[in-house]
Design an enzyme around this catalytic site. Structure first.
Site, PDB file in Angstrom:
ATOM      1  N   TYR A   1       3.237  -4.263   1.490  1.00 27.64           N
ATOM      2  CA  TYR A   1       3.915  -4.689   2.737  1.00 27.64           C
ATOM      3  C   TYR A   1       3.575  -6.061   2.933  1.00 27.64           C
ATOM      4  CZ  TYR A   1       6.217  -3.665   7.002  1.00 27.64           C
ATOM      5  OH  TYR A   1       7.321  -3.521   8.115  1.00 27.64           O
TER       6      TYR A   1
ATOM      7  N   ALA B   1       0.606  -9.257   3.938  1.00 23.89           N
ATOM      8  CA  ALA B   1      -0.350  -9.419   4.927  1.00 23.89           C
ATOM      9  C   ALA B   1      -0.295  -9.095   6.162  1.00 23.89           C
ATOM     10  CB  ALA B   1      -0.931 -10.909   4.653  1.00 23.89           C
TER      11      ALA B   1
ATOM     12  N   HIS C   1     -14.446   4.592   0.251  1.00 22.23           N
ATOM     13  CA  HIS C   1     -13.696   3.479   1.464  1.00 22.23           C
ATOM     14  C   HIS C   1     -14.899   2.588   1.849  1.00 22.23           C
ATOM     15  CE1 HIS C   1     -11.689   1.608   4.765  1.00 22.23           C
ATOM     16  NE2 HIS C   1     -10.537   1.571   4.194  1.00 22.23           N
TER      17      HIS C   1
ATOM     18  N   LYS D   1      -5.197  13.647   5.465  1.00 19.60           N
ATOM     19  CA  LYS D   1      -4.119  13.141   5.108  1.00 19.60           C
ATOM     20  C   LYS D   1      -2.864  13.828   4.166  1.00 19.60           C
ATOM     21  CE  LYS D   1      -4.859   9.018   3.076  1.00 19.60           C
ATOM     22  NZ  LYS D   1      -5.338   7.694   2.782  1.00 19.60           N
TER      23      LYS D   1
ATOM     24  N   GLN E   1     -10.931 -14.261 -11.109  1.00 19.15           N
ATOM     25  CA  GLN E   1     -10.524 -13.000 -10.388  1.00 19.15           C
ATOM     26  C   GLN E   1     -11.563 -12.280  -9.827  1.00 19.15           C
ATOM     27  OE1 GLN E   1      -7.735 -11.196 -13.514  1.00 19.15           O
ATOM     28  NE2 GLN E   1      -7.029 -10.062 -11.638  1.00 19.15           N
TER      29      GLN E   1
ATOM     30  N   GLU F   1       2.820  -1.808  -9.678  1.00 18.21           N
ATOM     31  CA  GLU F   1       2.919  -2.353  -8.273  1.00 18.21           C
ATOM     32  C   GLU F   1       3.121  -3.777  -8.186  1.00 18.21           C
ATOM     33  OE1 GLU F   1       0.286  -0.908  -5.032  1.00 18.21           O
ATOM     34  OE2 GLU F   1      -0.406  -3.037  -4.867  1.00 18.21           O
TER      35      GLU F   1
ATOM     36  N   HIS G   1       5.396   0.352   0.684  1.00 15.45           N
ATOM     37  CA  HIS G   1       4.270   0.419   1.701  1.00 15.45           C
ATOM     38  C   HIS G   1       4.566   0.174   2.794  1.00 15.45           C
ATOM     39  CE1 HIS G   1       0.851  -0.836  -1.872  1.00 15.45           C
ATOM     40  NE2 HIS G   1       1.882  -0.176  -2.294  1.00 15.45           N
TER      41      HIS G   1
END
Length: 284
Positions: free
Chosen positions: A48, A50, A152, A168, A215, A16, A76
């Site tokens: 995609y 922000a 989630h 989904k 991080q 990615e 995305h």
């Protein structure tokens, strides 16, 4: 299309990348892609941005991956970025004309430039709504979906989260990519639950090596990801030695990846952070 990659007898290996910020040098990502290409990944996904503020770069980068690098590009697409069906249809048509046939529809977070009222009033509320809308067009896309081994953050629990995931898939998602995680046992429990619920599509574990102590706060606060004891000990041991910390965390991710492959996962999805040296170290 990405759906066709899963008919082979080998696990997929994907990366990615994300578009640079608007004021950054966009050539950096293209230079990185030319190096990523030498790793021969199965596909490369492009975020995609922000809430869509880098949408133009996302499209250009995906087109470069697909048409110049000869690698399947996964674009995305967030609900907040699609104001109505006409916009969606035009967007899909543009992708199709440029040879891009893979999409990852996401609900996405509230963009910084959008008020809560605007976000709550978005035309497509959930990723499943966006998936259904794409499937109702005459255009053929291979659709992926996001999933969350540690549940989630807005779901009441694993049962609810997996039920939403099944919806989904029923709407047309053909493969799933997980949020990053560092505890493989958590992933295996999640995968067992997914399969018990009748979800049979490929599930690709998403891995992101830790390369600096800075991080950690971002990773845990944004995704709620837990840091297991073994990794925590590495972070503590090398917290004052950036080079050894990076090396130790890379070794941890390699072990994590090998364990996943030994358990027969469908593929590995690497959150590369646009860092070629990280992707090369893991791939090798």
């Amino acid at each position: 299309m990405i759906r066709e990659l899963f008919h082979t007898n080998r696990p997929t290996y994907s990366l990615e990348v994300f578009p640079p910020k608007k004021d950054a040098d966009v050539t950096v990502i293209y230079d990185a892609l030319d190096e990523f290409k030498t790793l021969h990944p199965s596909f490369i996904s492009v975020t995609y941005g922000a809430g869509g503020n880098t949408a133009e770069n996302t499209f250009a980068i995906a087109s470069y991956i697909q048409n110049q690098c000869g690698i399947e590009a996964l674009t995305h697409l967030t609900c907040a970025a699609i104001p109505d069906p006409l916009f969606l249809n035009n967007f899909l048509t543009n992708l199709n004309r440029n040879g891009i046939h893979n999409l990852l529809p996401l609900r996405g977070d509230q963009p910084f430039w959008m008020s809560k009222e605007q976000f709550d009033a978005r035309y497509y509320e959930h990723a499943s709504d966006l998936v259904r809308a794409i499937r109702e067009t005459s255009l053929d896309f291979s659709l992926g979906g996001a999933c969350y081994p540690e549940v989630h953050q807005e779901a009441a629990g694993l049962e609810e989260d997996v039920a939403n995931l099944k919806l989904k898939v029923e709407q047309g998602v053909e493969f799933l990519i997980t949020q990053l995680f560092y505890d493989n046992e958590t992933f295996f429990r999640f995968l067992d639950k997914v399969r018990e619920c009748g979800i049979e599509v490929p599930v690709l574990p998403g891995l992101m090596p830790i390369t600096s102590i800075q991080q950690i706060d971002n990773i845990t606060s944004m995704s709620g990801t837990k840091i297991p004891k073994e990794l925590s000990e590495i972070l503590e041991k090398y917290k004052d030695n950036p080079a050894d910390l990076k090396k130790g965390c890379l070794e941890y991710t390699k072990k994590q990846m090998q364990n996943l492959l030994d358990h027969g996962v469908d593929g590995i999805h690497l959150y590369s952070m646009n860092k070629v040296e990280i992707a090369k170290a893991i791939y090798e």
